[in-house]
Scaffold this motif. Structure first.
Motif, PDB file in Angstrom:
ATOM      1  N   PHE A  34       0.833  -1.192   0.000  1.00  0.00           N
ATOM      2  CA  PHE A  34       0.000   0.000   0.000  1.00  0.00           C
ATOM      3  C   PHE A  34       0.873   1.249   0.000  1.00  0.00           C
ATOM      4  CE2 PHE A  34      -3.799  -2.380   1.077  1.00  0.00           C
ATOM      5  CZ  PHE A  34      -3.274  -3.507   1.666  1.00  0.00           C
ATOM      6  N   TYR A  36       0.611   5.397   0.781  1.00  0.00           N
ATOM      7  CA  TYR A  36      -0.174   6.453   1.387  1.00  0.00           C
ATOM      8  C   TYR A  36       0.578   7.766   1.260  1.00  0.00           C
ATOM      9  CZ  TYR A  36      -3.024   2.937   3.823  1.00  0.00           C
ATOM     10  OH  TYR A  36      -3.866   1.895   4.135  1.00  0.00           O
ATOM     11  N   PRO A  44      -2.788   9.541   7.272  1.00  0.00           N
ATOM     12  CA  PRO A  44      -2.401   9.076   5.933  1.00  0.00           C
ATOM     13  C   PRO A  44      -3.604   8.976   5.004  1.00  0.00           C
ATOM     14  CG  PRO A  44      -1.392   7.718   7.640  1.00  0.00           C
ATOM     15  CD  PRO A  44      -2.411   8.582   8.310  1.00  0.00           C
ATOM     16  N   PHE A  46      -4.963   7.249   1.592  1.00  0.00           N
ATOM     17  CA  PHE A  46      -4.705   6.093   0.740  1.00  0.00           C
ATOM     18  C   PHE A  46      -4.500   6.501  -0.714  1.00  0.00           C
ATOM     19  CE2 PHE A  46      -4.837   1.984  -1.000  1.00  0.00           C
ATOM     20  CZ  PHE A  46      -5.746   1.965  -2.049  1.00  0.00           C
ATOM     21  N   THR A  49      -3.118   0.288  -3.888  1.00  0.00           N
ATOM     22  CA  THR A  49      -2.822  -1.057  -3.421  1.00  0.00           C
ATOM     23  C   THR A  49      -2.317  -1.870  -4.593  1.00  0.00           C
ATOM     24  OG1 THR A  49      -4.686  -0.932  -1.874  1.00  0.00           O
ATOM     25  CG2 THR A  49      -3.699  -3.089  -2.234  1.00  0.00           C
ATOM     26  N   GLN A  91       1.171  -5.761   3.668  1.00  0.00           N
ATOM     27  CA  GLN A  91       0.262  -6.638   4.397  1.00  0.00           C
ATOM     28  C   GLN A  91       0.732  -8.057   4.150  1.00  0.00           C
ATOM     29  OE1 GLN A  91      -3.831  -6.817   3.031  1.00  0.00           O
ATOM     30  NE2 GLN A  91      -4.541  -6.841   5.143  1.00  0.00           N
ATOM     31  N   TYR A  98      -2.528  -8.725  14.336  1.00  0.00           N
ATOM     32  CA  TYR A  98      -2.694  -7.873  13.169  1.00  0.00           C
ATOM     33  C   TYR A  98      -1.514  -6.935  13.003  1.00  0.00           C
ATOM     34  CZ  TYR A  98      -5.046  -5.414   9.459  1.00  0.00           C
ATOM     35  OH  TYR A  98      -5.377  -4.896   8.236  1.00  0.00           O
ATOM     36  N   ASN A 101       0.779  -8.159  10.785  1.00  0.00           N
ATOM     37  CA  ASN A 101       0.182  -8.378   9.483  1.00  0.00           C
ATOM     38  C   ASN A 101       0.305  -7.160   8.589  1.00  0.00           C
ATOM     39  OD1 ASN A 101      -2.716  -8.248   7.856  1.00  0.00           O
ATOM     40  ND2 ASN A 101      -1.784 -10.267   7.867  1.00  0.00           N
ATOM     41  N   PHE A 102       0.459  -5.982   9.161  1.00  0.00           N
ATOM     42  CA  PHE A 102       0.479  -4.733   8.412  1.00  0.00           C
ATOM     43  C   PHE A 102       1.656  -3.912   8.921  1.00  0.00           C
ATOM     44  CE2 PHE A 102      -1.255  -1.127   6.236  1.00  0.00           C
ATOM     45  CZ  PHE A 102      -2.260  -1.612   5.408  1.00  0.00           C
ATOM     46  N   PHE A 104       4.411  -0.757   8.352  1.00  0.00           N
ATOM     47  CA  PHE A 104       4.675   0.503   7.668  1.00  0.00           C
ATOM     48  C   PHE A 104       6.173   0.759   7.552  1.00  0.00           C
ATOM     49  CE2 PHE A 104       0.825   2.868   6.874  1.00  0.00           C
ATOM     50  CZ  PHE A 104      -0.116   2.171   7.603  1.00  0.00           C
TER      51      PHE A 104
ATOM     52  N   PHE B  33      -8.745   0.149  14.299  1.00  0.00           N
ATOM     53  CA  PHE B  33      -7.373   0.081  14.781  1.00  0.00           C
ATOM     54  C   PHE B  33      -6.939   1.425  15.324  1.00  0.00           C
ATOM     55  CE2 PHE B  33      -6.923  -3.952  12.741  1.00  0.00           C
ATOM     56  CZ  PHE B  33      -7.666  -3.856  11.580  1.00  0.00           C
ATOM     57  N   TYR B  35      -3.455   3.622  16.118  1.00  0.00           N
ATOM     58  CA  TYR B  35      -2.027   3.740  15.855  1.00  0.00           C
ATOM     59  C   TYR B  35      -1.459   4.940  16.611  1.00  0.00           C
ATOM     60  CZ  TYR B  35      -2.129   0.544  11.802  1.00  0.00           C
ATOM     61  OH  TYR B  35      -2.242  -0.544  10.982  1.00  0.00           O
ATOM     62  N   LEU B  43       4.162   4.848  11.560  1.00  0.00           N
ATOM     63  CA  LEU B  43       3.020   4.426  12.357  1.00  0.00           C
ATOM     64  C   LEU B  43       3.311   3.124  13.104  1.00  0.00           C
ATOM     65  CD1 LEU B  43       1.853   6.294  10.060  1.00  0.00           C
ATOM     66  CD2 LEU B  43      -0.288   5.058  10.386  1.00  0.00           C
ATOM     67  N   LEU B  45       1.208   0.265  15.446  1.00  0.00           N
ATOM     68  CA  LEU B  45      -0.109  -0.181  15.879  1.00  0.00           C
ATOM     69  C   LEU B  45      -0.138  -0.353  17.397  1.00  0.00           C
ATOM     70  CD1 LEU B  45      -2.947  -1.160  14.943  1.00  0.00           C
ATOM     71  CD2 LEU B  45      -2.003  -3.480  14.946  1.00  0.00           C
ATOM     72  N   GLY B  97     -10.222  -4.377   6.996  1.00  0.00           N
ATOM     73  CA  GLY B  97     -10.165  -5.774   7.367  1.00  0.00           C
ATOM     74  C   GLY B  97      -8.810  -6.337   7.031  1.00  0.00           C
ATOM     75  N   ARG B  98      -8.590  -7.554   7.422  1.00  0.00           N
ATOM     76  CA  ARG B  98      -7.281  -8.171   7.192  1.00  0.00           C
ATOM     77  C   ARG B  98      -6.920  -8.195   5.724  1.00  0.00           C
ATOM     78  NH1 ARG B  98      -4.700 -11.164  11.114  1.00  0.00           N
ATOM     79  NH2 ARG B  98      -5.702 -11.132  13.139  1.00  0.00           N
ATOM     80  N   GLN B  99      -7.900  -8.341   4.865  1.00  0.00           N
ATOM     81  CA  GLN B  99      -7.618  -8.385   3.443  1.00  0.00           C
ATOM     82  C   GLN B  99      -7.928  -7.075   2.749  1.00  0.00           C
ATOM     83  OE1 GLN B  99      -6.068 -11.044   2.616  1.00  0.00           O
ATOM     84  NE2 GLN B  99      -6.455 -11.969   4.593  1.00  0.00           N
ATOM     85  N   GLU B 100      -8.188  -6.048   3.527  1.00  0.00           N
ATOM     86  CA  GLU B 100      -8.634  -4.795   2.940  1.00  0.00           C
ATOM     87  C   GLU B 100      -7.656  -3.661   3.206  1.00  0.00           C
ATOM     88  OE1 GLU B 100     -13.259  -5.950   4.076  1.00  0.00           O
ATOM     89  OE2 GLU B 100     -12.396  -4.051   4.707  1.00  0.00           O
ATOM     90  N   THR B 101      -7.736  -2.661   2.355  1.00  0.00           N
ATOM     91  CA  THR B 101      -6.980  -1.439   2.589  1.00  0.00           C
ATOM     92  C   THR B 101      -7.439  -0.788   3.885  1.00  0.00           C
ATOM     93  OG1 THR B 101      -6.771  -1.100   0.221  1.00  0.00           O
ATOM     94  CG2 THR B 101      -6.498   0.835   1.635  1.00  0.00           C
ATOM     95  N   GLN B 102      -6.504  -0.190   4.602  1.00  0.00           N
ATOM     96  CA  GLN B 102      -6.865   0.574   5.784  1.00  0.00           C
ATOM     97  C   GLN B 102      -7.047   2.037   5.436  1.00  0.00           C
ATOM     98  OE1 GLN B 102      -4.916   0.101   9.526  1.00  0.00           O
ATOM     99  NE2 GLN B 102      -4.252  -1.973   9.055  1.00  0.00           N
ATOM    100  N   TYR B 103      -8.108   2.621   5.982  1.00  0.00           N
ATOM    101  CA  TYR B 103      -8.374   4.038   5.808  1.00  0.00           C
ATOM    102  C   TYR B 103      -8.250   4.704   7.168  1.00  0.00           C
ATOM    103  CZ  TYR B 103     -10.069   2.636   1.262  1.00  0.00           C
ATOM    104  OH  TYR B 103     -10.144   2.108  -0.004  1.00  0.00           O
ATOM    105  N   PHE B 104      -7.620   5.881   7.160  1.00  0.00           N
ATOM    106  CA  PHE B 104      -7.267   6.533   8.411  1.00  0.00           C
ATOM    107  C   PHE B 104      -8.103   7.775   8.684  1.00  0.00           C
ATOM    108  CE2 PHE B 104      -3.508   4.308   9.876  1.00  0.00           C
ATOM    109  CZ  PHE B 104      -3.166   3.575   8.757  1.00  0.00           C
TER     110      PHE B 104
END
Lengths: 114, 113
Positions: A34, A36, A44, A46, A49, A91, A98, A101-102, A104, B33, B35, B43, B45, B97-104
């Motif tokens: 990803f 950002y 951030p 987006f 992806t 990711q 988690y 899992n992600f 930065f 989430f 951060y 960032l 978490l 979600g785990r498989q999704e883009t994160q939006y802040f």
């Protein structure tokens, strides 16, 4: 351990001077990468992806590409409003947490001078 | 993408006090989430907040210091307790979600004196 590095740490360009930002990663099973944009004091925003090597995405003056080890964010003919910190995140395959899992990267601070 | 708001946008607090940060999303989301972004850093978490269950904290973060509530699918709070100057940071909530883009969200800038 999954890691993301970005280079350069800071980049200063003249308006119209194209360049690229690098994001290198080591991850045990990439699910997505990803990009950002972050303006000072803000969250951030987006951008892109990317899921597989060879994939490319474009948005206005930005184009992101992905290989098996790194991603590039190409900026064509940048303008002063493109000045920001650009963050890369990966990711990874699901792990216990988690947070694992992600991941930065530290970001690249881009300044575009008029 | 979800629209996320945070309150307050910034605050200046005295050491030893606590601050509660609110995060509101315009749609129902499963995972939220929190951060932390310390000055000049990327960032990190703090925890994952799932509705109907206890928050899951990352290594180095504990519930006594950063209690989290998630009363419904559109709202969460993070409290920074017994603050010290080292807690001065931007605190961000995100959704995805785990498989999704994160939006802040826009972030909360905290300065502890």
């Amino acid at each position: 351990e999954d890691q993301v590095t970005q280079s350069p740490e800071a980049l200063r360009l003249q308006e119209g001077e194209s360049s690229s930002l690098n994001c290198s990663y080591t991850v045990s099973g990439l699910r997505g990468l990803f990009w950002y944009r972050q303006d000072p004091g803000k969250g951030p925003e987006f951008l892109f992806t990317l899921y597989s090597a060879g994939e490319e995405k474009e948005k206005e003056r930005l184009k992101a590409t992905l290989t098996k080890k790194e991603s590039f964010l190409h900026i064509t003919a940048p303008k002063p409003e493109d000045s920001a910190t650009y963050l890369c995140a990966v990711q990874a395959r699901e792990k216990d947490s988690y947070g694992q899992n992600f991941v930065f990267g530290p970001g690249t601070r881009l300044s575009v001078l008029p | 993408s979800a629209v996320i708001s945070q309150k307050p946008s910034r605050d200046i607090c005295q050491r030893g006090t606590s601050l509660t940060i609110q995060c509101q999303v315009d749609s129902q989301v499963t995972m939220m989430f929190w951060y932390r972004q310390q000055p000049g850093q990327s960032l990190t978490l703090i925890a994952t907040a799932n509705q109907g269950s206890e928050a899951t904290y990352e290594s180095g973060f504990v519930i006594d210091k950063f209690p989290i509530s998630r009363p419904n699918l559109t709202f969460s709070t993070l409290t920074v307790s017994n603050m010290s100057p080292e807690d001065s940071s931007i605190y961000l909530c995100s959704v995805g979600g785990r498989q999704e883009t994160q939006y802040f969200g826009p972030g909360t800038r905290l300065l502890v004196l």
